[in-house]
Design a protein around this motif. Structure first.
Motif, short mmCIF file in Angstrom:
data_model
loop_
_atom_site.label_atom_id
_atom_site.label_comp_id
_atom_site.label_asym_id
_atom_site.label_seq_id
_atom_site.Cartn_x
_atom_site.Cartn_y
_atom_site.Cartn_z
N GLN A 188 0.83 -1.20 0.00
CA GLN A 188 0.00 0.00 0.00
C GLN A 188 0.87 1.26 0.00
OE1 GLN A 188 -2.49 0.34 3.45
NE2 GLN A 188 -3.44 2.22 2.75
N MET A 189 1.91 1.29 0.80
CA MET A 189 2.79 2.46 0.85
C MET A 189 3.52 2.66 -0.47
SD MET A 189 2.26 4.02 3.50
CE MET A 189 3.44 5.22 2.99
N THR A 190 3.97 1.59 -1.08
CA THR A 190 4.66 1.70 -2.37
C THR A 190 3.73 2.25 -3.45
OG1 THR A 190 6.12 -0.13 -1.77
CG2 THR A 190 5.96 0.41 -4.11
N CYS A 191 2.51 1.73 -3.49
CA CYS A 191 1.53 2.21 -4.49
C CYS A 191 1.21 3.69 -4.27
CB CYS A 191 0.27 1.37 -4.43
SG CYS A 191 0.48 -0.30 -5.05
N LEU A 192 1.01 4.08 -3.02
CA LEU A 192 0.69 5.49 -2.74
C LEU A 192 1.86 6.40 -3.07
CD1 LEU A 192 -1.35 5.18 0.57
CD2 LEU A 192 -2.21 5.82 -1.69
N GLN A 193 3.08 5.96 -2.79
CA GLN A 193 4.24 6.78 -3.13
C GLN A 193 4.39 6.94 -4.63
OE1 GLN A 193 7.40 4.79 -1.07
NE2 GLN A 193 7.04 5.88 0.85
N LEU A 194 4.20 5.85 -5.38
CA LEU A 194 4.28 5.94 -6.84
C LEU A 194 3.18 6.83 -7.41
CD1 LEU A 194 5.18 2.26 -7.78
CD2 LEU A 194 6.64 4.28 -8.00
N LEU A 195 1.98 6.70 -6.86
CA LEU A 195 0.87 7.54 -7.31
C LEU A 195 1.16 9.01 -7.03
CD1 LEU A 195 -2.06 7.57 -8.45
CD2 LEU A 195 -2.82 7.52 -6.06
N GLY A 196 1.66 9.30 -5.83
CA GLY A 196 1.98 10.68 -5.48
C GLY A 196 3.07 11.26 -6.36
N LYS A 197 4.10 10.48 -6.62
CA LYS A 197 5.20 10.96 -7.47
C LYS A 197 4.75 11.11 -8.92
CE LYS A 197 8.83 9.21 -4.55
NZ LYS A 197 9.90 8.26 -4.34
N GLY A 198 3.83 10.28 -9.36
CA GLY A 198 3.34 10.38 -10.73
C GLY A 198 2.37 11.53 -10.93
N LEU A 199 1.60 11.86 -9.89
CA LEU A 199 0.61 12.93 -10.02
C LEU A 199 1.17 14.31 -9.71
CD1 LEU A 199 -2.62 11.34 -8.50
CD2 LEU A 199 -2.08 11.75 -10.90
N PHE A 200 2.31 14.37 -9.06
CA PHE A 200 2.84 15.68 -8.69
C PHE A 200 3.17 16.56 -9.90
CE2 PHE A 200 6.26 18.64 -7.69
CZ PHE A 200 5.66 19.36 -6.67
N PRO A 201 3.89 16.09 -10.93
CA PRO A 201 4.19 16.98 -12.05
C PRO A 201 2.96 17.56 -12.75
CG PRO A 201 5.65 15.10 -12.10
CD PRO A 201 4.61 14.82 -11.05
N PRO A 202 1.92 16.74 -13.07
CA PRO A 202 0.75 17.38 -13.70
C PRO A 202 0.02 18.34 -12.76
CG PRO A 202 0.47 14.98 -13.64
CD PRO A 202 1.79 15.29 -13.07
N PHE A 203 -0.01 18.02 -11.46
CA PHE A 203 -0.65 18.92 -10.51
C PHE A 203 0.12 20.24 -10.41
CE2 PHE A 203 -1.07 20.49 -6.11
CZ PHE A 203 -2.42 20.81 -6.13
N ASP A 204 1.43 20.16 -10.35
CA ASP A 204 2.25 21.36 -10.26
C ASP A 204 2.13 22.19 -11.54
OD1 ASP A 204 4.17 22.96 -8.76
OD2 ASP A 204 5.62 22.36 -10.30
N TRP A 205 2.11 21.53 -12.70
CA TRP A 205 1.95 22.24 -13.97
C TRP A 205 0.61 22.98 -14.00
CZ3 TRP A 205 -1.54 21.77 -18.03
CH2 TRP A 205 -1.20 22.45 -19.19
N THR A 206 -0.45 22.30 -13.57
CA THR A 206 -1.78 22.93 -13.54
C THR A 206 -1.79 24.12 -12.59
OG1 THR A 206 -2.78 20.78 -13.99
CG2 THR A 206 -4.22 22.49 -13.11
N LEU A 207 -1.16 23.96 -11.45
CA LEU A 207 -1.11 25.04 -10.48
C LEU A 207 -0.33 26.23 -11.02
CD1 LEU A 207 -2.29 25.32 -7.69
CD2 LEU A 207 -0.15 24.48 -6.75
N ARG A 208 0.77 25.99 -11.73
CA ARG A 208 1.53 27.07 -12.34
C ARG A 208 0.69 27.82 -13.38
NH1 ARG A 208 7.59 26.48 -12.36
NH2 ARG A 208 8.01 24.79 -10.91
#
Length: 124
Positions: free
Chosen positions: A42-62
């Motif tokens: 569960q921790m591995t999946c959540l970490q991968l999901l968080g790392k994968g979603l951060f760039p598009p979220f940051d781009w949208t926020l910018r």
């Protein structure tokens, strides 16, 4: 156990160490390895999901901050990132408080507290 863990977190102890200690104490020895393996997956999946979603979220926020005229300043962006993190922390805490009957029932169903086993695991 959880209150002591929260106290340790307040002084800087690693969150995952406290969670693992709680899991070891809460489950019967016969199913402990399955619970710990499930937690690791569960921790591995959540970490991968968080790392994968951060760039598009940051781009949208910018793009959103640029359209609002805030330019490329980083402080508002960082505040929104940290605010979102804090929101989910409070959400999880309130969800546990509101569902405390099921949390208590699952702890009672876990069986006896094997607190001495923690010592045996670390010594062996």
């Amino acid at each position: 156990g959880l209150y002591l863990g929260a106290l340790f977190l307040g002084v800087g102890v690693n969150l995952w160490t406290v969670v693992l200690a709680h899991l070891v104490n809460s489950f019967d020895r016969s199913i402990r390895s399955e619970v710990l393996s499930g937690f690791a997956v569960q921790m591995t999946c959540l970490q991968l999901l968080g790392k994968g979603l951060f760039p598009p979220f940051d781009w949208t926020l910018r793009k959103l901050l640029n359209s609002l005229g805030k330019g490329s300043r980083t402080l508002p962006r960082y505040r929104l990132h940290m605010g979102l993190c804090t929101f989910f922390c409070f959400f999880g805490t309130f969800a546990l408080v509101l569902d405390r009957k099921n949390v208590r029932d699952s702890q009672a169903a876990a069986g006896p507290n094997y607190s001495n086993d923690v010592l045996n695991i670390t010594v062996n």
